[in-house]
Write a protein that holds these residues in place. Structure first.
Motif, PDB file in Angstrom:
ATOM      1  N   ARG B 202      -1.927  -3.831  -9.816  1.00 28.26           N
ATOM      2  CA  ARG B 202      -2.754  -4.854 -10.420  1.00 28.26           C
ATOM      3  C   ARG B 202      -4.185  -4.359 -10.661  1.00 28.26           C
ATOM      4  O   ARG B 202      -4.873  -4.817 -11.567  1.00 28.26           O
ATOM      5  N   SER B 227       3.702  -1.381  -9.578  1.00 29.28           N
ATOM      6  CA  SER B 227       4.004  -2.403  -8.580  1.00 29.28           C
ATOM      7  C   SER B 227       4.578  -3.620  -9.311  1.00 29.28           C
ATOM      8  O   SER B 227       4.455  -3.734 -10.531  1.00 29.28           O
ATOM      9  N   GLN B 241       9.209  -0.835 -12.294  1.00 24.32           N
ATOM     10  CA  GLN B 241       8.909  -1.374 -10.956  1.00 24.32           C
ATOM     11  C   GLN B 241       9.510  -0.554  -9.817  1.00 24.32           C
ATOM     12  O   GLN B 241      10.700  -0.303  -9.765  1.00 24.32           O
ATOM     13  N   VAL B 242       8.660  -0.179  -8.892  1.00 22.08           N
ATOM     14  CA  VAL B 242       9.080   0.535  -7.692  1.00 22.08           C
ATOM     15  C   VAL B 242       9.048  -0.455  -6.522  1.00 22.08           C
ATOM     16  O   VAL B 242       8.103  -1.225  -6.397  1.00 22.08           O
ATOM     17  N   THR B 245      12.907  -4.438  -4.556  1.00 18.73           N
ATOM     18  CA  THR B 245      13.759  -5.043  -5.562  1.00 18.73           C
ATOM     19  C   THR B 245      13.636  -4.346  -6.901  1.00 18.73           C
ATOM     20  O   THR B 245      14.083  -4.845  -7.923  1.00 18.73           O
ATOM     21  N   SER B 260      -2.010  -2.215  -3.526  1.00 16.60           N
ATOM     22  CA  SER B 260      -2.463  -2.562  -2.174  1.00 16.60           C
ATOM     23  C   SER B 260      -1.536  -2.027  -1.090  1.00 16.60           C
ATOM     24  O   SER B 260      -1.973  -1.733   0.014  1.00 16.60           O
ATOM     25  N   GLN B 264       6.996  -4.764   0.380  1.00 16.99           N
ATOM     26  CA  GLN B 264       8.047  -4.650  -0.638  1.00 16.99           C
ATOM     27  C   GLN B 264       7.823  -3.429  -1.529  1.00 16.99           C
ATOM     28  O   GLN B 264       8.770  -2.843  -2.029  1.00 16.99           O
ATOM     29  N   HIS B 265       6.578  -3.069  -1.733  1.00 16.69           N
ATOM     30  CA  HIS B 265       6.306  -1.867  -2.524  1.00 16.69           C
ATOM     31  C   HIS B 265       6.591  -0.621  -1.688  1.00 16.69           C
ATOM     32  O   HIS B 265       7.261   0.313  -2.159  1.00 16.69           O
ATOM     33  N   ASN B 279      -7.765   3.665  -3.997  1.00 12.28           N
ATOM     34  CA  ASN B 279      -7.991   2.224  -3.940  1.00 12.28           C
ATOM     35  C   ASN B 279      -9.435   1.994  -3.534  1.00 12.28           C
ATOM     36  O   ASN B 279      -9.973   2.722  -2.710  1.00 12.28           O
ATOM     37  N   LEU B 298     -10.904   3.251  -9.290  1.00 19.05           N
ATOM     38  CA  LEU B 298      -9.943   4.081 -10.021  1.00 19.05           C
ATOM     39  C   LEU B 298     -10.468   4.476 -11.391  1.00 19.05           C
ATOM     40  O   LEU B 298     -10.097   5.524 -11.924  1.00 19.05           O
TER      41      LEU B 298
HETATM   42  C1  LIG Z   1      11.148 -11.142  -2.940  1.00 20.22           C
HETATM   43  C2  LIG Z   1      10.019 -10.248  -3.303  1.00 20.22           C
HETATM   44  C3  LIG Z   1      10.303  -8.988  -3.773  1.00 20.22           C
HETATM   45  C4  LIG Z   1       9.268  -8.121  -4.137  1.00 20.22           C
HETATM   46  N1  LIG Z   1       9.597  -6.884  -4.593  1.00 20.22           N
HETATM   47  C5  LIG Z   1       8.604  -6.037  -4.924  1.00 20.22           C
HETATM   48  C6  LIG Z   1       8.892  -4.717  -5.396  1.00 20.22           C
HETATM   49  O1  LIG Z   1      10.059  -4.315  -5.548  1.00 20.22           O
HETATM   50  N2  LIG Z   1       7.864  -3.908  -5.705  1.00 20.22           N
HETATM   51  C7  LIG Z   1       6.548  -4.301  -5.574  1.00 20.22           C
HETATM   52  O2  LIG Z   1       5.652  -3.492  -5.873  1.00 20.22           O
HETATM   53  N3  LIG Z   1       6.264  -5.532  -5.136  1.00 20.22           N
HETATM   54  C8  LIG Z   1       7.252  -6.401  -4.824  1.00 20.22           C
HETATM   55  N4  LIG Z   1       6.919  -7.666  -4.412  1.00 20.22           N
HETATM   56  C9  LIG Z   1       5.499  -8.100  -4.510  1.00 20.22           C
HETATM   57  C10 LIG Z   1       4.619  -7.650  -3.369  1.00 20.22           C
HETATM   58  O3  LIG Z   1       4.719  -8.567  -2.310  1.00 20.22           O
HETATM   59  C11 LIG Z   1       3.138  -7.564  -3.829  1.00 20.22           C
HETATM   60  O4  LIG Z   1       2.740  -8.808  -4.323  1.00 20.22           O
HETATM   61  C12 LIG Z   1       2.879  -6.525  -4.914  1.00 20.22           C
HETATM   62  O5  LIG Z   1       3.440  -5.292  -4.542  1.00 20.22           O
HETATM   63  C13 LIG Z   1       1.388  -6.366  -5.122  1.00 20.22           C
HETATM   64  O6  LIG Z   1       1.126  -5.472  -6.177  1.00 20.22           O
HETATM   65  P1  LIG Z   1      -0.256  -4.692  -6.284  1.00 20.22           P
HETATM   66  O7  LIG Z   1      -0.437  -3.843  -5.086  1.00 20.22           O
HETATM   67  O8  LIG Z   1      -0.311  -4.032  -7.596  1.00 20.22           O
HETATM   68  O9  LIG Z   1      -1.319  -5.885  -6.361  1.00 20.22           O
HETATM   69  P2  LIG Z   1      -2.404  -6.344  -5.318  1.00 20.22           P
HETATM   70  O10 LIG Z   1      -1.807  -6.619  -4.001  1.00 20.22           O
HETATM   71  O11 LIG Z   1      -3.169  -7.402  -5.995  1.00 20.22           O
HETATM   72  O12 LIG Z   1      -3.312  -5.068  -5.128  1.00 20.22           O
HETATM   73  C14 LIG Z   1      -4.170  -4.549  -6.092  1.00 20.22           C
HETATM   74  C15 LIG Z   1      -4.963  -3.443  -5.422  1.00 20.22           C
HETATM   75  O13 LIG Z   1      -5.766  -2.807  -6.399  1.00 20.22           O
HETATM   76  C16 LIG Z   1      -7.015  -2.500  -5.803  1.00 20.22           C
HETATM   77  N5  LIG Z   1      -7.990  -2.393  -6.890  1.00 20.22           N
HETATM   78  C17 LIG Z   1      -8.405  -3.373  -7.737  1.00 20.22           C
HETATM   79  N6  LIG Z   1      -9.298  -2.878  -8.627  1.00 20.22           N
HETATM   80  C18 LIG Z   1      -9.435  -1.573  -8.335  1.00 20.22           C
HETATM   81  C19 LIG Z   1     -10.227  -0.523  -8.896  1.00 20.22           C
HETATM   82  N7  LIG Z   1     -11.021  -0.732  -9.951  1.00 20.22           N
HETATM   83  N8  LIG Z   1     -10.145   0.703  -8.353  1.00 20.22           N
HETATM   84  C20 LIG Z   1      -9.353   0.928  -7.259  1.00 20.22           C
HETATM   85  N9  LIG Z   1      -8.578  -0.023  -6.705  1.00 20.22           N
HETATM   86  C21 LIG Z   1      -8.634  -1.258  -7.231  1.00 20.22           C
HETATM   87  C22 LIG Z   1      -7.289  -3.627  -4.859  1.00 20.22           C
HETATM   88  O14 LIG Z   1      -8.182  -3.204  -3.836  1.00 20.22           O
HETATM   89  C23 LIG Z   1      -5.896  -3.944  -4.320  1.00 20.22           C
HETATM   90  O15 LIG Z   1      -5.622  -3.214  -3.128  1.00 20.22           O
HETATM   91  C24 LIG Z   1       7.929  -8.535  -4.034  1.00 20.22           C
HETATM   92  C25 LIG Z   1       7.643  -9.811  -3.543  1.00 20.22           C
HETATM   93  C26 LIG Z   1       8.669 -10.671  -3.181  1.00 20.22           C
HETATM   94  C27 LIG Z   1       8.334 -12.017  -2.690  1.00 20.22           C
END
Ligand SMILES: Cc1cc2nc3c(=O)[nH]c(=O)nc-3n(C[C@H](O)[C@H](O)[C@H](O)COP(=O)(O)OP(=O)(O)OC[C@H]3O[C@@H](n4cnc5c(N)ncnc54)[C@H](O)[C@@H]3O)c2cc1C
Lengths: 250, 309
Positions: B202, B227, B241-242, B245, B260, B264-265, B279, B298
């Motif tokens: 994200r 993610s 998606q990694v 799931t 983050s 799950q990731h 990060n 980033l």
């Molecule tokens: C049933 C179920 C299954 C799931 N299966 C999966 C799955 O297979 N894979 C998966 O990935 N997730 C899965 N999820 C979702 C998981 O729980 C998380 O919500 C998801 O992985 C979060 O993605 P993220 O790390 O990209 O986003 P976030 O948690 O929002 O993290 C974003 C990160 O980016 C950093 N960031 C923001 N801006 C910058 C910047 N400019 N420079 C550096 N860093 C920055 C932030 O500090 C933060 O750590 C599942 C959830 C459920 C409920």
């Protein structure tokens, strides 16, 4: 049109499960339980089809002991009409679950059966496929879009290479992927109403099915632990480490 | 003992993951038959015949098998099943779609996403998003299971010369038909087989910003993953998606950018050999599994990293 939705009570997805000290299983004592997220998406999809006037009745089924009525009530609060719990204390294997659901489907004659693609505890991804086979009906797994046109179902599936769209004749079995919809939160009035909706309990014997567990859990171990490495101070240091220490880039 | 493996392919080429499944079959031990079901897939059968350890290739070539519809392929496998004690496929969306259907037709249970072979009936698999590894014993006359490719080193793709037998049974269900597909076209390596994976979350903020990762990936010969949050937000398609799931990856180098590190990731990438995390939040859980962590924005770090590769 009638929809049957199968749901499972599982550990809440935010909980990080731990292996018991004696390694016989994971420790679920005092752990928060919830409706499996994929099952929740299945319920939501059924409710949306009802709201669109496509479906007329939604039956939710769960197989397990008394506590899983909590998850059935959740499904009723989300908008399902009635619930059925098939009572068992033993942990059924997936084939037994599929057999129970097939029996329920034979009596209830749903046009569409919705299930989650996998439960986040056993991470199996198989019950829907097995149920479809037992009923000799078509299946669309990992659905990210479901459209209904008469007795035809058009389902888009998330596959490794991208997206695949199939046409299925109903009755059919669909398993949900994460992007099919975003489930609503049950409102307080709907939670209250759900308490009065019918919830029936049957035994596997009532349905003429015996529950078995053909897959024996021998032991459980924690995954290979990764320890946090080091923080590097700059991009230059990162590149140096990757080149000379980890030797993963040229 | 004899083992039947459903080959993974796109009617033109045998997917490398089949070589990993062959390795798992080798650990079980026994005579190995590879089934190529598809349409216009003679070339796949020829490639399959060269893979190490294959005794024979069965080729079922018919329009009904063109898109690997579970209804059709499961009946074909059921018809062949008598001769085998084990039926295997890769734990891809194809294998996971078809094999449980075969198992139910056979009246047996199935094991999904197996990552270790202890004996012909005893296996290891991950449960609870990879937070526990279970050893299970299956008590069924036939063992039907899907194999996690990254858990087994592939056998040699060439050097062998097995016989190819044509099958003429065609099973075609009237209840299902293929409409269309939108497959991602990419010149980058396949995510689950790549030596290096660069993944974005994200933190990338939008789809255009993923270009930063694509450019870096192309310099490294890497695949690009994501993610779930990045996929849900529509930055990138679902096939990237990694995770628990999504896809399971275990490259030599995994670079997580703006992710983050939700459990799950982590379930999908923590078996990578070397993990790098970039990060801006030094508390991000991803740093707990990273060999090298860089606390930085980033949008500064990625261009700089790319320039220094
Ligand atoms: C049933 C179920 C299954 C799931 N299966 C999966 C799955 O297979 N894979 C998966 O990935 N997730 C899965 N999820 C979702 C998981 O729980 C998380 O919500 C998801 O992985 C979060 O993605 P993220 O790390 O990209 O986003 P976030 O948690 O929002 O993290 C974003 C990160 O980016 C950093 N960031 C923001 N801006 C910058 C910047 N400019 N420079 C550096 N860093 C920055 C932030 O500090 C933060 O750590 C599942 C959830 C459920 C409920």
């Amino acid at each position: 049109m009638k929809i049957l939705v199968a749901v499972k009570r599982v550990i809440d997805y935010n909980v990080k499960v731990r292996v018991k000290a004696d390694r016989t299983d994971v420790d679920l004592a005092n752990v928060k339980m919830a409706l499996n997220p994929f099952c929740e998406i299945a319920v939501e999809e059924a409710v949306r089809l009802k709201e669109q006037g496509v479906a007329s009745e939604i039956l939710v089924v769960s197989i397990g002991s008394k506590p899983c009525e909590e998850q059935l009530r959740t499904a009723l609060a989300l908008g399902a009409d009635r619930a059925l719990r098939v009572d068992t204390d033993v942990l059924p294997d997936a084939l037994s679950v599929a057999r129970v659901l097939a029996k329920v489907a034979e009596t209830e004659q749903p046009d569409l059966i919705l299930l989650g693609k996998q439960s986040i505890d056993s991470d199996n991804n198989q019950t829907g496929q097995m149920l479809a086979a037992l009923l000799d009906r078509p299946q669309a797994t990992f659905a990210s879009e479901v459209k209904i046109d008469g007795d035809q179902l058009q389902v888009t599936r998330e596959v490794d290479g991208g997206l695949q769209t199939l046409n299925l004749k109903m009755p059919a079995v669909v398993t949900t992927d994460l992007r099919l919809n975003e489930p609503r939160y049950a409102s307080l009035p709907n939670i209250m109403k759900a308490k009065k909706k019918p919830l029936e309990v049957k035994t596997p014997a009532d349905l003429g099915v015996s529950i078995s567990s053909q897959i024996k859990l021998i032991s459980v171990e924690p995954p290979a632990e990764r320890s946090a490495g080091i923080k590097v101070g700059s991009v230059a240091e990162l590149v140096e480490k990757l080149r000379n220490e980890a030797k993963v880039i040229a | 003992m004899s083992i039947l493996i459903l080959a993974e392919h796109d009617n033109q080429t045998l997917k490398p993951v089949t070589l990993n499944v062959l390795a798992a079959a080798g650990e079980i031990g026994g005579d190995i038959t590879l089934l190529v079901a598809g349409h216009g897939c003679q070339a796949v059968a020829e490639q399959a015949a060269q893979a190490a350890g294959v005794s024979r290739v069965l080729l079922a070539d018919a329009p009904a098998y063109a898109h690997q519809l579970a209804e059709n392929v499961s009946k074909l496998l059921l018809n062949l099943a008598d001769d085998y004690e084990h039926i295997l496929a890769a734990a891809t969306t194809t294998g996971k779609n078809i094999l449980p259907r075969v198992a139910a037709l056979l009246g047996v249970n199935t094991l999904t996403d197996v990552l270790g072979v202890e004996s012909p009936k005893r296996f290891k698999r991950a449960i609870y998003a990879g937070n526990a590894i279970a050893t299970v014993e299956i008590d069924e006359p036939k063992v039907v299971m899907t194999i996690r490719g990254t858990a087994f080193d592939p056998v040699a793709a060439t050097g062998h010369n097995a016989s190819i037998t044509q099958l003429d049974q065609v099973y075609e269900s009237d209840d299902v038909s293929f409409r269309h597909e939108a497959l991602a076209a990419s010149d980058r390596p396949e995510l689950t087989a790549a030596r290096i994976v660069v993944s974005g979350g994200r933190g990338l903020g939008n789809g255009e910003n993923f270009d930063l990762l694509y450019q870096m990936a192309d310099k490294l010969g890497a695949a690009v993953g994501a993610s779930r949050a990045a996929v849900d937000a529509g930055y990138v398609p679902n096939d990237m998606q990694v995770g628990q799931t999504g896809k399971m990856v275990a490259p030599e180098l995994y670079i997580a950018v703006g992710i983050s590190g939700a459990i799950q990731h982590l379930a999908g990438m923590k078996d990578s050999k070397v993990i790098v995390a970039i990060n801006k939040d030094e508390e991000a859980p991803i740093f707990q599994v990273a060999d090298y962590g860089l606390v930085a924005d980033l949008f500064d770090a990625v261009p700089e990293l790319q320039a220094s590769l």
